[in-house]
Design an enzyme around this catalytic site. Structure first.
Site, PDB file in Angstrom:
ATOM      1  N   CYS A 168       7.094  -0.542   5.875  1.00 14.31           N
ATOM      2  CA  CYS A 168       6.581   0.671   5.244  1.00 14.31           C
ATOM      3  C   CYS A 168       7.609   1.162   4.232  1.00 14.31           C
ATOM      4  O   CYS A 168       8.800   1.161   4.513  1.00 14.31           O
ATOM      5  CB  CYS A 168       6.347   1.727   6.322  1.00 14.31           C
ATOM      6  SG  CYS A 168       5.723   3.287   5.690  1.00 14.31           S
ATOM      7  N   LEU A 169       7.142   1.596   3.073  1.00 11.51           N
ATOM      8  CA  LEU A 169       8.059   2.093   2.045  1.00 11.51           C
ATOM      9  C   LEU A 169       8.798   3.344   2.525  1.00 11.51           C
ATOM     10  O   LEU A 169       9.878   3.645   2.023  1.00 11.51           O
ATOM     11  CB  LEU A 169       7.303   2.377   0.743  1.00 11.51           C
ATOM     12  CG  LEU A 169       6.743   1.145   0.018  1.00 11.51           C
ATOM     13  CD1 LEU A 169       5.948   1.573  -1.213  1.00 11.51           C
ATOM     14  CD2 LEU A 169       7.834   0.171  -0.372  1.00 11.51           C
ATOM     15  N   HIS A 218      -1.403   6.864   7.988  1.00 11.74           N
ATOM     16  CA  HIS A 218      -0.538   7.824   7.272  1.00 11.74           C
ATOM     17  C   HIS A 218      -1.254   9.156   7.035  1.00 11.74           C
ATOM     18  O   HIS A 218      -0.626  10.211   7.022  1.00 11.74           O
ATOM     19  CB  HIS A 218      -0.129   7.264   5.906  1.00 11.74           C
ATOM     20  CG  HIS A 218       1.108   6.422   5.923  1.00 11.74           C
ATOM     21  ND1 HIS A 218       2.323   6.887   6.353  1.00 11.74           N
ATOM     22  CD2 HIS A 218       1.323   5.140   5.529  1.00 11.74           C
ATOM     23  CE1 HIS A 218       3.237   5.928   6.235  1.00 11.74           C
ATOM     24  NE2 HIS A 218       2.656   4.853   5.734  1.00 11.74           N
ATOM     25  N   GLY A 238       0.827  -1.197   0.000  1.00 10.22           N
ATOM     26  CA  GLY A 238       0.000   0.000   0.000  1.00 10.22           C
ATOM     27  C   GLY A 238       0.859   1.244   0.000  1.00 10.22           C
ATOM     28  O   GLY A 238       2.066   1.188   0.264  1.00 10.22           O
ATOM     29  N   GLN A 257       3.071   9.953   1.293  1.00  7.71           N
ATOM     30  CA  GLN A 257       4.363   9.288   1.059  1.00  7.71           C
ATOM     31  C   GLN A 257       5.004   9.683  -0.274  1.00  7.71           C
ATOM     32  O   GLN A 257       6.176   9.397  -0.499  1.00  7.71           O
ATOM     33  CB  GLN A 257       4.202   7.766   1.097  1.00  7.71           C
ATOM     34  CG  GLN A 257       3.856   7.220   2.478  1.00  7.71           C
ATOM     35  CD  GLN A 257       3.744   5.714   2.441  1.00  7.71           C
ATOM     36  OE1 GLN A 257       2.688   5.185   2.126  1.00  7.71           O
ATOM     37  NE2 GLN A 257       4.824   5.024   2.753  1.00  7.71           N
ATOM     38  N   HIS A 279      -2.953   0.683   8.426  1.00  9.70           N
ATOM     39  CA  HIS A 279      -1.613   1.270   8.261  1.00  9.70           C
ATOM     40  C   HIS A 279      -1.670   2.505   7.350  1.00  9.70           C
ATOM     41  O   HIS A 279      -1.140   3.567   7.692  1.00  9.70           O
ATOM     42  CB  HIS A 279      -0.687   0.191   7.674  1.00  9.70           C
ATOM     43  CG  HIS A 279       0.703   0.650   7.376  1.00  9.70           C
ATOM     44  ND1 HIS A 279       1.809   0.116   7.994  1.00  9.70           N
ATOM     45  CD2 HIS A 279       1.178   1.583   6.505  1.00  9.70           C
ATOM     46  CE1 HIS A 279       2.897   0.722   7.519  1.00  9.70           C
ATOM     47  NE2 HIS A 279       2.538   1.608   6.613  1.00  9.70           N
ATOM     48  N   GLU A 280      -2.331   2.350   6.195  1.00 15.72           N
ATOM     49  CA  GLU A 280      -2.397   3.462   5.240  1.00 15.72           C
ATOM     50  C   GLU A 280      -3.271   4.596   5.778  1.00 15.72           C
ATOM     51  O   GLU A 280      -2.970   5.774   5.590  1.00 15.72           O
ATOM     52  CB  GLU A 280      -2.906   2.992   3.874  1.00 15.72           C
ATOM     53  CG  GLU A 280      -2.072   1.906   3.211  1.00 15.72           C
ATOM     54  CD  GLU A 280      -0.589   2.230   3.113  1.00 15.72           C
ATOM     55  OE1 GLU A 280      -0.211   3.415   3.052  1.00 15.72           O
ATOM     56  OE2 GLU A 280       0.210   1.272   3.131  1.00 15.72           O
TER      57      GLU A 280
HETATM   58 ZN   LIG Z   1       3.506   3.000   5.415  1.00 14.79          ZN
END
Ligand SMILES: [Zn+2]
Length: 157
Positions: free
Chosen positions: A88-89, A134, A46, A51, A130-131
């Site tokens: 996480c990216l 953000h 995701g 991000q 999680h997303e």
């Molecule tokens: Zn993340």
């Protein structure tokens, strides 16, 4: 379409609160297309708009090659609990366990402004939480816990 650069967690921008999308126009579609290309290229589950440096309440999921876009998402119900190891990216290593609901009901809009409601379970529920975090500047590394033994993944038992 273009692969966009990922904002790292060390950049304070990642902590900003994203804003509600009011216009469902070509600029939004271009953002969503780029986010899809970026999450694919980086093998992520995701990606949230913050991000890639855009403060809009938007995230995308890529679950087993099923790709879903969420605009202005709201988690309206949760059930149960689970502990899964997240990454996480924007963070990279290390991964860490976070406590999340086992099931979430999320209400959101698609890229054209049509509202939908989705019930997500297991790993998909983890990704939604999680997303969604953000969008409020919250990272999984803020929430890492030691899980009860029964939730440990096999390689750590
Ligand atoms: Zn993340």
């Amino acid at each position: 379409m273009a692969i966009r650069e990922i904002v790292p967690h060390t950049d304070s921008f990642i902590r900003k609160r994203s804003k509600t999308v009011k216009v469902f126009d070509e600029k939004l579609w271009e953002l969503l297309d780029d986010m899809k290309e970026t999450v694919d290229a980086k093998y992520g589950s995701g990606l949230a708009a913050v991000q890639v440096g855009v403060l809009k309440r938007v995230f995308v999921l890529n679950i087993n090659n099923m790709y879903i876009e969420f605009v202005n998402p709201q988690i309206i119900d949760t059930k149960g609990e689970q502990y899964k190891k997240e990454g996480c990216l924007s963070v990279g290593m290390p991964f860490g366990y976070v406590k999340r609901p086992q099931q979430v009901t999320v209400r959101a809009f698609d890229r054209y402004g049509n509202q939908f409601t989705l019930v997500c379970e297991d790993w998909t529920a983890v990704c939604v939480c999680h997303e969604n975090d953000h969008l409020d500047g919250v990272l999984y590394i803020d929430k890492i816990v030691t899980p009860p033994a029964e939730f440990l993944e096999e390689d750590e038992e």
